[in-house]
Design an enzyme around this catalytic site. Structure first.
Site, PDB file in Angstrom:
ATOM      1  N   TRP A  10      10.863  31.213 -21.489  1.00  9.19           N
ATOM      2  CA  TRP A  10      10.328  32.195 -22.444  1.00  9.19           C
ATOM      3  C   TRP A  10       8.819  32.084 -22.537  1.00  9.19           C
ATOM      4  CZ3 TRP A  10      14.272  31.798 -27.072  1.00  9.19           C
ATOM      5  CH2 TRP A  10      15.403  32.588 -26.760  1.00  9.19           C
ATOM      6  N   TYR A  36      -2.682  15.313 -24.113  1.00  9.79           N
ATOM      7  CA  TYR A  36      -1.295  15.025 -23.748  1.00  9.79           C
ATOM      8  C   TYR A  36      -0.799  15.976 -22.654  1.00  9.79           C
ATOM      9  CZ  TYR A  36       3.756  14.424 -24.206  1.00  9.79           C
ATOM     10  OH  TYR A  36       5.094  14.193 -23.944  1.00  9.79           O
ATOM     11  N   THR A  39      14.079  12.315 -30.301  1.00  9.29           N
ATOM     12  CA  THR A  39      13.700  10.912 -30.261  1.00  9.29           C
ATOM     13  C   THR A  39      13.323  10.460 -31.670  1.00  9.29           C
ATOM     14  OG1 THR A  39      11.398  11.499 -29.828  1.00  9.29           O
ATOM     15  CG2 THR A  39      12.830  11.158 -27.906  1.00  9.29           C
ATOM     16  N   GLY A  75      14.492   5.752 -27.676  1.00 13.51           N
ATOM     17  CA  GLY A  75      14.453   7.124 -27.205  1.00 13.51           C
ATOM     18  C   GLY A  75      14.981   7.332 -25.799  1.00 13.51           C
ATOM     19  N   ILE A  76      14.257   8.124 -25.036  1.00 13.19           N
ATOM     20  CA  ILE A  76      14.684   8.494 -23.692  1.00 13.19           C
ATOM     21  C   ILE A  76      14.771   7.276 -22.784  1.00 13.19           C
ATOM     22  CG2 ILE A  76      13.966   9.744 -21.612  1.00 13.19           C
ATOM     23  CD1 ILE A  76      12.857  11.933 -23.500  1.00 13.19           C
TER      24      ILE A  76
END
Length: 254
Positions: free
Chosen positions: A254, A160, A195, A19-20
């Site tokens: 937003w 989280y 991811t 992933g990242i």
């Protein structure tokens, strides 16, 4: 654009197996850095990350361990300094996610997530700073999330979200504590990113909602976090510390 080059730099990236973290580790090498890839297991792609960096002509090592272990982190930094040179760049990306309703969440789930996402980031920063501060040079980049600034609709992630908010404010605090000693500390907060976790068939419908709610109409690619990381690691950001760089396709507007 030499300002963005990382030639001569030595970097550590935690959570570099996928992933990242994997994208950033390879991206730092593409910019010229030698890179230590840290993860909890070689099974998650850590060796692949190392091999891809080596193929670029840069030095690379893969180290397994836990971000909750002071001994593992200290040993990793010691190995980096011995095999690659003085550590100058650190990207603390290791983290875990999950969803659980707040009223039924067992304490052990809360504590496990906080152990990795908050304590693990702090212990990583601490181990890195112990070699950077005496030299008066270094940059630390902690990977948080837009979930540290907003609450995502439809996701039960009190643990989280609050852990990522903690990473952001911890990083600001460290930036101020170390600002006059040559060490910069910043944050990258990714938005929804494609991811491996978001490629699972069982979350396909949720991903469509993420795409719909992102102004740019899509999820980020992990590689789109490389530019922000290189910027914060390089001389291009020499007067930047204590910021939360949100990379989210406009989601938080937003």
């Amino acid at each position: 654009m030499d300002l963005f080059r990382l030639d001569g730099e030595v970097a550590l990236v935690t959570g570099a197996g996928s992933g990242i973290g994997q994208a950033i580790a390879i991206g730092l090498a593409e910019a010229g850095a030698d890179v230590a890839c840290f993860g909890h297991s070689t099974k998650g792609g850590l060796e692949e990350t190392k091999d891809r960096i080596s193929a670029l002509g840069r030095k690379a090592i893969a180290v397994t361990g836990s971000v909750n272990s002071e001994a593992d982190l200290a040993g990793t930094v010691e190995r980096i300094e011995k095999e690659l040179g003085a550590l100058t760049v650190a990207v603390n990306n290791a983290g875990i996610g999950g969803a659980h309703s707040a009223e039924t969440m067992p304490l052990e789930i809360w504590e496990k997530l906080y152990a990795v996402n908050v304590s693990g980031v702090f212990l990583s920063c601490q181990a890195e700073a112990r070699v950077m501060l005496p030299r008066g040079k270094g940059t630390v980049i902690n990977v948080a999330s837009i979930s540290g600034s907003i609450v995502n609709r439809g996701l039960l992630q009190t643990h989280y979200n609050s852990s990522k908010a903690a990473v952001i404010h911890m990083s600001r605090s460290l930036a101020m504590e170390w600002s006059d000693r040559g060490l910069r500390v910043n944050v990258i907060s990714p938005g929804y990113t494609l991811t491996p976790m978001n490629r699972r068939p069982e979350v396909a419908d949720q991903v469509k909602i993420f795409e719909r709610d992102t102004p740019m109409g899509r999820l980020a690619k992990p590689q789109e976090m490389v530019g922000p990381a290189v910027f914060l690691a390089s001389r291009a950001s020499s007067f930047v510390t204590g910021i939360d760089l949100i990379v989210d396709g406009g989601f938080v507007c937003w």
